[in-house]
Design an enzyme around this catalytic site. Structure first.
Site, short mmCIF file in Angstrom:
data_model
loop_
_atom_site.label_atom_id
_atom_site.label_comp_id
_atom_site.label_asym_id
_atom_site.label_seq_id
_atom_site.Cartn_x
_atom_site.Cartn_y
_atom_site.Cartn_z
CB ALA A 106 -0.90 0.00 1.23
CE LYS A 107 5.92 0.61 -3.52
NZ LYS A 107 5.18 -0.60 -3.94
NE ARG A 108 -3.12 4.09 1.63
CZ ARG A 108 -3.40 3.30 0.57
NH1 ARG A 108 -2.45 2.85 -0.21
NH2 ARG A 108 -4.66 3.01 0.29
#
Lengths: 306, 306
Positions: A106-108
């Site tokens: 998700a690379k949040r």
């Protein structure tokens, strides 16, 4: 909540399967086999999402005996807004039910309360019945550019739930150099300095499992093989999640320095080369082509440490 | 698709309203007024989301005459998975229908095909009827740690649709220093070097509007007031999106150096101080408290350049 530490669970599964590999699930509708898409209405997101789910279900079943782990690309589902997000969480559940360890890619990254919301929404198991108490993934990927305090809500959440976090340190794309390769006055690159931060954060009490590895891992592109040894040294307790082999140009052998000499400490990820293996194996059902590609990946990685 | 360049639309709206301000919509269920939450079932995500939507609808109506722009925090909606994402897109539509320019605070960042998916899903207008052809926001926030090529899909998409992108350069949280303040061998900090990259990317043909500003903006925390002048100089064509006043500790006056001397070039964002103004104004309906806080913000900013 899991009783067992994330790194120990992952480590155990890798030993059971025989190799530390991960299959990347990055499904793009246009690349699905024609037979999967047959009958879809072109203007229907629901049809597209259903086809993606059907295909991914087949892929999960094909690879589950041969890979300890899958990495599911959130962007491919978010492309279809709320219908996609629901399918993403259904897919996570299906993968977990098959015994796979699931990384939500998700690379949040955000700060304060917003980071806590992402930690709860993207990593946590939902407490709400009308969201089917959707289980979150076992780990997610996060962006470290916002610094150490932006990672804490994710780490707190992960530690509490027996889950993990993989911070982007050195990405596999050529353009990553524009930020990550900058040379600092103190001598290190930006990526190396982020690595030192990740190592320190991951060493906190309770964060390191019995296997000696931390619940805070790092994403290290396989395409950066000349930097891997140095990063490995800076982050001895950190699990490296290593994408970039296959379609992105790196070979399995390029990732050797990402592992400890005994074959632990890294998780090699292949996405398109497994997911779309059927494109190069037209003489068999797509499920078989995907399964064979997963087996080949496992055999290649386990051969490195024999 | 918009006929007019994003920076020109934003600039025109700021002139019409009389100040370059943005209201941050970061709704946290637990902080909504009791009357809004009355009757909600505690275990129902749908009830929570409906209350958040009711509250935000009131806020949007209260602030629309007094702010050119709102920034909607995706994390606050994603907390409720697909139900939240559907509400997020409904909220974007409602805000746009009120004439507000909408920034989706999604802080996405990925590479290759995944970045394209995020650009389409988080920024684009949906082509799918069964997703209500949901319009995306006018602009989104993105993370630049993955380098220039990771930003291109967002910029291509934005340029094609008359939309904008705000890259995180210098964030308002204390921990941002751990990466962004690192000193490079060449003399600049990491944030300054990212600023140079953003300036160059934003100067591409077609990216700069008639107003002289680019569709590629930068997030610059108001809490970093000593760095603002230098960043302003490095990014002359870049719109600064400036969070961090109010709850995070910075004052409106601290942001002066983020603006050009004529009051253009920046967009001051206040979130909690407007959104929860009712907590400190119990003698009036919450809508009035929120409206008054938005007016006070506008007056403070316009007074700086009188």
């Amino acid at each position: 909540m899991n009783e067992t530490h994330f790194a120990d669970r992952l480590s155990d599964r890798c030993k059971e399967v025989g190799a530390a590999v991960c299959v990347g699930i990055d499904p793009v509708y246009e690349r699905l086999p024609d037979e999967v898409r047959a009958g879809d209405r072109p203007d229907s997101a629901a049809d597209r999402v259903a086809s993606i789910q059907r295909y991914v279900r087949g892929v999960l079943n094909a690879v589950a005996p041969h890979a300890p782990c899958v990495k599911i690309q959130s962007a491919c589902f978010e492309r279809y807004l709320w219908l996609g997000v629901e399918a993403y969480f259904q897919t996570i559940r299906e993968a977990r039910d098959l015994g796979l360890i699931v990384i939500g890619d998700a690379k949040r990254g955000d700060i304060g309360v917003s980071a806590s919301h992402y930690a709860a929404g993207c990593l946590g198991d939902s407490p709400f019945g009308d969201l089917n108490n959707a289980p979150g993934p076992d780990a997610i990927t996060v962006n470290a550019y916002l610094g150490d305090d932006s990672l804490r809500p994710f780490l707190d959440h992960a530690a509490e739930m027996g889950k993990g976090v993989f911070a982007l340190v050195r990405t596999s794309n050529p353009g990553g150099d524009a930020v990550q390769s900058l040379r600092l006055a103190e001598g290190r690159t930006v990526a190396e300095s982020v690595a030192v931060m990740i190592d320190a954060m991951g060493a906190q009490p309770g964060y390191v499992g019995k296997c000696g590895l931390s619940l805070l891992g790092a994403v290290i592109g396989a395409t950066k093989k000349d930097e891997a040894a140095q990063l490995r040294q800076l982050m001895p307790r950190t699990i490296f999640l290593v994408p970039g082999i296959g379609a992105q140009g790196a070979a399995v052998e390029d990732t050797r320095a990402c592992f400890h000499p005994d074959g632990t400490g890294a998780l090699l990820t292949a996405s398109r080369s497994v997911l779309y293996a059927y494109e190069h194996a037209t003489d068999m059902p797509w499920e078989s082509a995907v399964r064979d590609a997963a087996i080949a990946l496992k055999d290649q990685v386990s051969a490195m440490f024999r």
